[in-house]
Design an enzyme around this catalytic site. Structure first.
Site: not given
Ligand code: NAD
Length: 381
Positions: A122, A127, A130, A133, A229
């Site tokens: 990520r 991007q 991805d 996303s 994550y």
């Molecule tokens: P994910 O699907 O792995 O998880 C969804 C959300 O659940 C996350 O925000 C996580 O913190 C939350 N979570 C986990 N355990 C929890 C709990 N016990 N209680 C409450 N919430 C809980 O996440 P995702 O959508 O795939 O995103 C993962 C990370 O990657 C994030 O930090 C996101 O900002 C980042 N991201 C970065 C980019 C980029 O920079 N290109 C793109 C996409 C995502």
């Protein structure tokens, strides 16, 4: 070099790995593209559209597989299909290598090179590739529409001649990509939204969308890894989150749960106790069903009703928006494929590349991803 695309086989799958606009982009690179007849039918891309974009439509699936250099897919192909591609060819798609590591064995035995779209880092550079996303954006949006359709209330505040209608209250658990899109969509429909996430960084995103961020004192533990994550929480920290959620669930009309911890079962956030305190008619959309669900009574893939509360756990919501899901996925795949092809349209795989390397699961029959190798070792002994 021949790029092949099959009609996706899994039941209920409507997406396709390559849309005609992407065929045009690949043909422009000097690649030849073969599409199994009907592959894009459910995504609004007809055989004629592919032909107009420069692809060849193939009715004989075996012929396509036997001569393919790169097979693009959404879901992992069946073992039977994998056994028909040439050894040394490349397979790219959502291969689920960490969830189902033993399913990598046919790819290894066939001697192919396999890239998992879900392992693309990520990072800023990646991007445009991805796909997680892309799909999460659709899933978060559609989850709110599902809930709104099921809810016996409207979402917005309305001032009518017959009096005021209060806005719906939506609670979003997990504010990653899907959760944030759910917040944005619920806000656009006029709901009052609260959200919770263990990552403090999510608070800023939640507030910027006009929702209230709920905070819990987790005792100062680390909740996030270096990649952004969430980490698996201690039982005590989980308990504190659950108690807060149970108290907010009482007034919620809709709860959308999307909390995930990579490589682990989804955390249980909405307990039996929280469920019993909810209002009849309220709706829960549990988006974590594929990893066990965030809600106690959740049945992955099903809709159930408990004390008047509807709990839905759709497993492939992205497939309910096939045109845009395919468009985004196909653009992600093409952006990734461009890293594997040199200027003479010849395959060139550089595992030192910081996107190509992490996404590669199998290189010419050798497993090259250490996490997948460890997971495979655990399941097969
Ligand atoms: P994910 O699907 O792995 O998880 C969804 C959300 O659940 C996350 O925000 C996580 O913190 C939350 N979570 C986990 N355990 C929890 C709990 N016990 N209680 C409450 N919430 C809980 O996440 P995702 O959508 O795939 O995103 C993962 C990370 O990657 C994030 O930090 C996101 O900002 C980042 N991201 C970065 C980019 C980029 O920079 N290109 C793109 C996409 C995502």
């Amino acid at each position: 070099m021949k790029i092949g695309v099959l009609r996706e086989a899994p039941a209920g799958e409507t997406r396709t790995a390559l849309m005609p606009e992407s065929v045009r982009a690949l043909a422009g690179l000097g690649l030849s593209i073969q599409i199994e007849s009907g592959a894009g039918d459910e995504s609004g891309a007809l055989d004629a559209d592919y032909i107009a974009a420069g692809a060849e439509i193939v009715n004989d699936k075996s012929a396509l597989l036997n001569s393919v250099d790169v097979l693009l897919c959404v879901n992992r192909p069946s073992d039977d299909d994998i056994n028909r591609v040439p050894s040394g060819s490349v397979v790219i798609g959502f291969l689920r290598p960490l969830d189902e590591p033993d399913e990598m064995v046919p790819l290894i035995e066939r001697g192919v090179t396999a890239f998992a779209m879900e392992l693309i880092p990520r990072s800023t550079r990646a991007q445009s590739m991805d796909a997680l996303s892309s799909m999460a954006t659709i899933v978060g949006y559609k989850a709110v529409l599902l809930a709104a359709d099921r809810l016996p209330r409207m979402f917005p505040l309305l001032m009518t001649a017959a009096g005021t209608i209060a806005p719906a209250k939506v609670l979003v658990l997990g504010a990653g990509v899907a959760g944030l899109q759910a917040i944005a969509t619920a806000r656009r429909l006029g709901a009052v939204v609260e959200a919770y996430d263990v990552r403090a960084a999510a608070g800023e995103h939640v507030r910027s969308l006009g929702a209230r961020f709920l905070q819990v004192d987790l005792g100062g533990i680390q909740t996030e890894d270096a990649g952004g994550y969430a980490l698996e929480l201690t039982e005590e920290a989980l308990k504190r989150g659950r108690e807060m959620i149970a108290s907010h669930a009482k007034s919620a009309d809709v709860i959308i749960t999307s909390a995930q911890v990579p490589g682990r079962r989804a955390p249980l956030l909405v307990t039996e106790d929280a469920l019993s305190g909810m209002k009849p008619g309220s709706v829960i959309i549990d988006l974590a069903g594929s990893t066990g669900g965030n809600c106690a009574a959740n049945k992955p893939g099903e809709t159930i009703e408990l004390n008047g509360v509807t709990i839905m756990s759709p497993l492939n919501l992205a497939a309910s928006v096939p045109i845009h899901a395919s468009q985004l996925y196909s653009r992600n795949v093409v952006a990734f494929l461009k890293l594997l092809v040199d200027e003479k349209a010849v395959l060139k795989i550089d595992l030192d590349d910081d996107v190509v390397g992490p996404a590669c699961v199998v290189l010419k029959g050798e497993i090259v991803n250490s996490r997948v190798a460890a997971a495979l070792e655990t399941t097969t002994g």
